[in-house]
Design an enzyme around this catalytic site. Structure first.
Site, PDB file in Angstrom:
ATOM      1  N   HIS A 157      28.808  67.381  38.780  1.00  0.00           N
ATOM      2  CA  HIS A 157      28.292  68.644  38.799  1.00  0.00           C
ATOM      3  C   HIS A 157      27.034  68.341  39.480  1.00  0.00           C
ATOM      4  O   HIS A 157      26.039  67.676  39.180  1.00  0.00           O
ATOM      5  CB  HIS A 157      28.081  69.200  37.601  1.00  0.00           C
ATOM      6  CG  HIS A 157      26.948  70.425  37.670  1.00  0.00           C
ATOM      7  ND1 HIS A 157      25.561  70.253  36.988  1.00  0.00           N
ATOM      8  CD2 HIS A 157      27.210  71.582  37.995  1.00  0.00           C
ATOM      9  CE1 HIS A 157      24.981  71.212  37.342  1.00  0.00           C
ATOM     10  NE2 HIS A 157      26.011  72.329  37.881  1.00  0.00           N
TER      11      HIS A 157
ATOM     12  N   ASN B  97      23.352  71.017  41.188  1.00  0.00           N
ATOM     13  CA  ASN B  97      23.041  72.436  41.458  1.00  0.00           C
ATOM     14  C   ASN B  97      21.377  72.490  42.038  1.00  0.00           C
ATOM     15  O   ASN B  97      20.903  71.413  41.435  1.00  0.00           O
ATOM     16  CB  ASN B  97      23.144  73.255  40.322  1.00  0.00           C
ATOM     17  CG  ASN B  97      22.545  74.650  40.619  1.00  0.00           C
ATOM     18  OD1 ASN B  97      21.199  74.805  40.769  1.00  0.00           O
ATOM     19  ND2 ASN B  97      23.427  75.732  40.397  1.00  0.00           N
TER      20      ASN B  97
ATOM     21  N   ARG C  12      30.770  88.736  38.852  1.00  0.00           N
ATOM     22  CA  ARG C  12      31.890  87.999  39.620  1.00  0.00           C
ATOM     23  C   ARG C  12      32.367  87.070  38.704  1.00  0.00           C
ATOM     24  O   ARG C  12      31.815  85.998  38.632  1.00  0.00           O
ATOM     25  CB  ARG C  12      31.244  87.655  40.965  1.00  0.00           C
ATOM     26  CG  ARG C  12      32.472  87.295  41.853  1.00  0.00           C
ATOM     27  CD  ARG C  12      31.550  87.044  43.304  1.00  0.00           C
ATOM     28  NE  ARG C  12      32.740  87.076  44.344  1.00  0.00           N
ATOM     29  CZ  ARG C  12      33.234  85.698  44.769  1.00  0.00           C
ATOM     30  NH1 ARG C  12      32.821  84.705  44.070  1.00  0.00           N
ATOM     31  NH2 ARG C  12      34.133  85.710  45.529  1.00  0.00           N
TER      32      ARG C  12
END
Length: 449
Positions: free
Chosen positions: A254, A256, A409
């Protein structure tokens, strides 16, 4: 996973994974807006005894998020990108505090090799999609930090997606979405590939006004924010990714990286960067752990001798599944509210970190690409994925806030979840097994370099 806070998002347009080719760019330059062929999403169904999460692969980029003490991060280490942004939740466990700048210094002066490679339009030809911001606007504002960061996250998305496609042989589905309040995102998702069960690499670039709740929470943490007529304009952008491989000997990864600006009444701006990269293996491989952490350390050491050690500890603290008493994986780095020593140097650091996502992960994938595995090893992978899901749904502030926010969303919020996971009642690895070794490393975080 740092917070991801979502606002109302427009119905997304789903497009085939094609690069931003020259003809399309020329068309955009003349028309002033994105266009493309939109295809309906595919629904993924359940199979076997494992839980198979429903997803249309419409993962959007995580937009705004939680903050460490006194600050805010538009998206968190959490994995998934959201359709829109902004929300602020405390992270009292974070042990560092960056000094918040009150004014943005002048235009950036240093440029990287990629920034010097050509015009904005030329650089866009290698992207997964046209950028969120109109190319003509980016050209006019090419020296502004918001433009430089948007180009960096678009390049990071494209570089990582292309590297994964080359290994897998599959193709990312590109889903470009818009947010009526301002901005939008580009979600790239590949599901049921040869190597990767689910891979998502998302970008979001959003703008608008902070909600009163967000501003209130910021002020409660010591920030002095004076908006004009009670309004505080902001812009936030970032790239995030979660990769779930099929082979249990290939770890989940992961990352970000994000940037946030808030404009106050007098025109001054507060800004900061945040992000990180972390690894979640199913089995301990010390060589892999060293390679991953050392690659991150080398990037950190170029900027500050304490960055790696401090951000590694921060990562271990953040990705902690409290009810299990274990970390989600073997960590990496995590930082938030970075606004020193100055904006240019902070950007250079984030850029160095973003450029490690391919070299820190792809060699590990290639090493284990053809490793054989047993059904028992696959079952253990499914159990570990269950822990991954537990962290994301129970502790990830961005996911929690997003699910509770009207108009969120959902596909973007839940992009970080694997297609399959498993929960076994009272599961306990056998003493002396490789599974027990993995659990020990998660309960007692180690130094890998």
């Amino acid at each position: 996973m740092a917070s991801i806070v979502l606002l109302t998002a427009k119905q997304t347009a789903q497009t085939r994974a094609k690069r931003c080719l020259g003809p399309r760019l020329k068309g955009l330059a003349g028309a002033g807006g994105p266009s493309g062929t939109f295809l309906p999403g595919k629904e993924w169904l359940s199979s076997g005894f494992s839980l198979r999460f429903m997803s249309h692969g419409a993962a959007g980029r995580s937009a705004a998020g939680a903050t460490r003490r006194g600050a805010l991060a538009f998206s968190g280490a959490a994995a998934v990108t959201a359709a829109a942004v902004v929300g602020f939740l405390a992270n009292s466990n974070h042990f560092q505090r960056a000094e918040m700048a009150t004014k943005i210094p002048g235009n950036a002066k240093k440029k990287t090799e990629k920034e010097d490679e050509g015009s904005i339009a030329e650089r866009c030809r290698g992207f997964m999609s046209v950028p969120v911001t109109d190319i003509r606007v980016l050209e006019r504002r090419k020296d502004e930090m918001s433009t430089r960061m948007e180009m960096l996250i678009m390049e990071t998305q494209a570089d990582f997606c292309k590297a994964l496609e080359e290994l897998d042989g599959g193709t990312f589905k590109v889903d470009k979405w818009e947010r009526k309040e301002g901005g939008g995102g580009i979600s790239c998702v590949m599901q049921d590939g040869k190597v990767f069960e689910k891979a998502g690499v998302n970008v979001s670039v959003v703008s608008g006004y902070l909600t009163e709740e967000a501003a209130k929470q910021m002020r409660s943490r010591g920030k002095v924010l004076k908006g004009k007529d009670g309004k505080l304009p902001f812009c936030a952008m970032g790239v995030s990714s979660v990769i779930h491989p099929k082979n249990p000997h290939i770890p989940t990864v992961h990352f970000n990286y994000r940037y946030f600006e808030i404009e106050e009444e007098d025109g001054s701006k507060q800004w900061w960067f945040g992000g990180g990269t972390d690894l979640t293996p199913v089995y301990i491989d010390k060589e892999d752990a060293f390679h991953f952490h050392n690659t991150l350390k080398e990037a950190c050491d170029k900027h500050h001798p304490k960055y790696y050690a401090d951000f590694k500890k921060w990562c271990d603290r953040y990705f902690y599944v409290r009810h299990r008493g274990e970390t989600r994986g073997i960590g990496g780095i995590f930082f938030d509210d970075l606004d020193s020593p100055d904006r240019e140097e902070a950007f250079d650091f984030v850029q160095s970190c973003a450029r490690t996502v391919v070299p820190c992960y792809l060699p590990i994938v290639k090493k284990h690409l053809n490793d054989s595995f047993t059904q028992e090893e696959k079952d253990w992978q499914q159990v570990r994925r269950g822990r991954y899901v537990e962290f994301n749904l129970v502790y990830d502030r961005g996911v929690k806030f997003g699910l509770a926010t009207p108009g969120s969303r959902i596909e973007s919020i839940l992009m970080s979840l694997p297609l399959t996971a498993r929960w076994e009642y009272m599961h306990k690895p056998a003493k002396g097994s490789r599974e027990a070794e993995m659990l020990e490393a998660l309960r007692n975080p180690k130094e890998w370099v």
